[in-house]
Enzyme design. Sequence first.
Site, short mmCIF file in Angstrom:
data_model
loop_
_atom_site.label_atom_id
_atom_site.label_comp_id
_atom_site.label_asym_id
_atom_site.label_seq_id
_atom_site.Cartn_x
_atom_site.Cartn_y
_atom_site.Cartn_z
N LEU A 150 8.11 5.14 -3.87
CA LEU A 150 8.06 6.54 -3.42
C LEU A 150 7.24 7.42 -4.35
O LEU A 150 7.17 7.21 -5.55
CB LEU A 150 9.50 7.09 -3.30
CG LEU A 150 10.38 6.30 -2.33
CD1 LEU A 150 11.79 6.92 -2.27
CD2 LEU A 150 9.79 6.22 -0.93
N HIS A 153 6.27 11.25 0.02
CA HIS A 153 7.57 10.94 0.61
C HIS A 153 8.56 12.08 0.34
O HIS A 153 9.37 12.43 1.21
CB HIS A 153 8.15 9.65 0.00
CG HIS A 153 7.35 8.41 0.27
ND1 HIS A 153 6.67 7.74 -0.72
CD2 HIS A 153 7.14 7.72 1.42
CE1 HIS A 153 6.08 6.67 -0.19
NE2 HIS A 153 6.34 6.63 1.10
N GLN A 185 5.76 -5.84 10.19
CA GLN A 185 4.58 -4.98 10.43
C GLN A 185 3.39 -5.37 9.56
O GLN A 185 2.35 -4.71 9.61
CB GLN A 185 4.94 -3.52 10.24
CG GLN A 185 5.16 -3.08 8.81
CD GLN A 185 5.71 -1.67 8.74
OE1 GLN A 185 6.83 -1.41 9.14
NE2 GLN A 185 4.91 -0.74 8.23
N ASP A 225 -0.04 8.86 8.45
CA ASP A 225 -0.16 7.71 9.34
C ASP A 225 -0.22 8.23 10.78
O ASP A 225 0.77 8.19 11.52
CB ASP A 225 1.03 6.77 9.14
CG ASP A 225 1.07 6.24 7.71
OD1 ASP A 225 0.46 5.20 7.46
OD2 ASP A 225 1.69 6.89 6.85
P1 AMP Z 1 5.52 4.43 3.87
O1 AMP Z 1 6.54 4.23 2.81
O2 AMP Z 1 4.12 4.32 3.39
O3 AMP Z 1 5.80 3.62 5.11
O4 AMP Z 1 5.64 5.95 4.31
C1 AMP Z 1 6.88 6.49 4.73
C2 AMP Z 1 6.62 7.82 5.38
O5 AMP Z 1 6.02 8.70 4.43
C3 AMP Z 1 5.66 7.74 6.57
O6 AMP Z 1 6.12 8.57 7.61
C4 AMP Z 1 4.36 8.23 5.98
O7 AMP Z 1 3.50 8.82 6.94
C5 AMP Z 1 4.85 9.26 4.98
N1 AMP Z 1 3.84 9.48 3.96
C6 AMP Z 1 3.18 8.53 3.24
N2 AMP Z 1 2.26 9.10 2.44
C7 AMP Z 1 2.32 10.44 2.67
C8 AMP Z 1 1.61 11.57 2.17
N3 AMP Z 1 0.65 11.42 1.28
N4 AMP Z 1 1.95 12.78 2.64
C9 AMP Z 1 2.93 12.94 3.56
N5 AMP Z 1 3.64 11.91 4.06
C10 AMP Z 1 3.34 10.68 3.64
#
Ligand code: AMP
Length: 283
Positions: free
Chosen positions: A33, A37, A61, A152
Amino acid sequence: MKVYKTVKGLQRQLDKERKNGKSIGFVPTMGALHNGHMSLINKSVGQNNLTVASVFVNPTQFNDKGDLKKYPRTLENDAKMLAENGCDYLFAPSPKQVYPKGDKEGPALDISQLTQHMEGPNRPGHFEGVVQVVHRLLVIVDPDKLYMGQKDFQQFSIIAYMLKKLKMKTKLVVCAIMREEDGLAMSSRNVRLTKANRAKSPIIHETLSFIKKNLEKYKVKTLEKKALTMLSVKPLKPEYFSIVDGKTLAPITEVKDHKYIVACTALWAGDVRLIDNMILKKI
Ligand code: AMP
């Protein structure tokens, strides 16, 4: 903050909370994180009585099993960050807890229209895995609101489609992209960038900003070409740069024919794959 590793333990607790009338916000993550996040956590904390986060590196995935192996895992630090940001419950299950009947389980949902371009062709099976895990996590947590990042773009668009098609009660809240000071979108993968690649990476945000600024000035195909040239600074290797309709995710040719336009890109920085996007028009 309480940590649950089993579906039963978490559900027992959430059932109690729900009976007491508490609203639940849910933030699914794959861990490692960062402040991106945390912006989702903070939004959920502000809008709900309770916030549940999950940390689960979902094997289904990952079309590239090497990427799955290399994915950073930092649960202890994740738990600390979540607790400091007011998260109430952390769900950190094993694959067996998430997929007790095996990893083929999932909703029948045709997402082929939304996976024709960008991440879809480059990562076969990826979004089917995302739909499968988010659906399963939503069944487990049963939240009022689900928080996902615009980072994303194709992912949240597909999940919005799933919620609508399957008539699920959870409302999706999309949160803005959090960036480092030099513009690089925060990502769990950034820690794996070499110094040289990290130094070049602000060009991604610079390119997206350039395209937004010049949206009316050039034809869409010219803009995409210019963007690919800008991103082709060694050692970076762009995979795609696509200007698409924000609803259908299909490539566009005329800016004036669309109300909602987004530019999405993916590129390789050594063995690290980075993605980013920018909304170019929304009326
Ligand atoms: P992940 O752990 O990469 O699967 O991300 C979990 C959630 O955090 C997803 O909904 C991502 O789109 C969001 N997220 C990841 N990076 C960012 C960021 N830089 N800014 C905002 N949300 C993010």
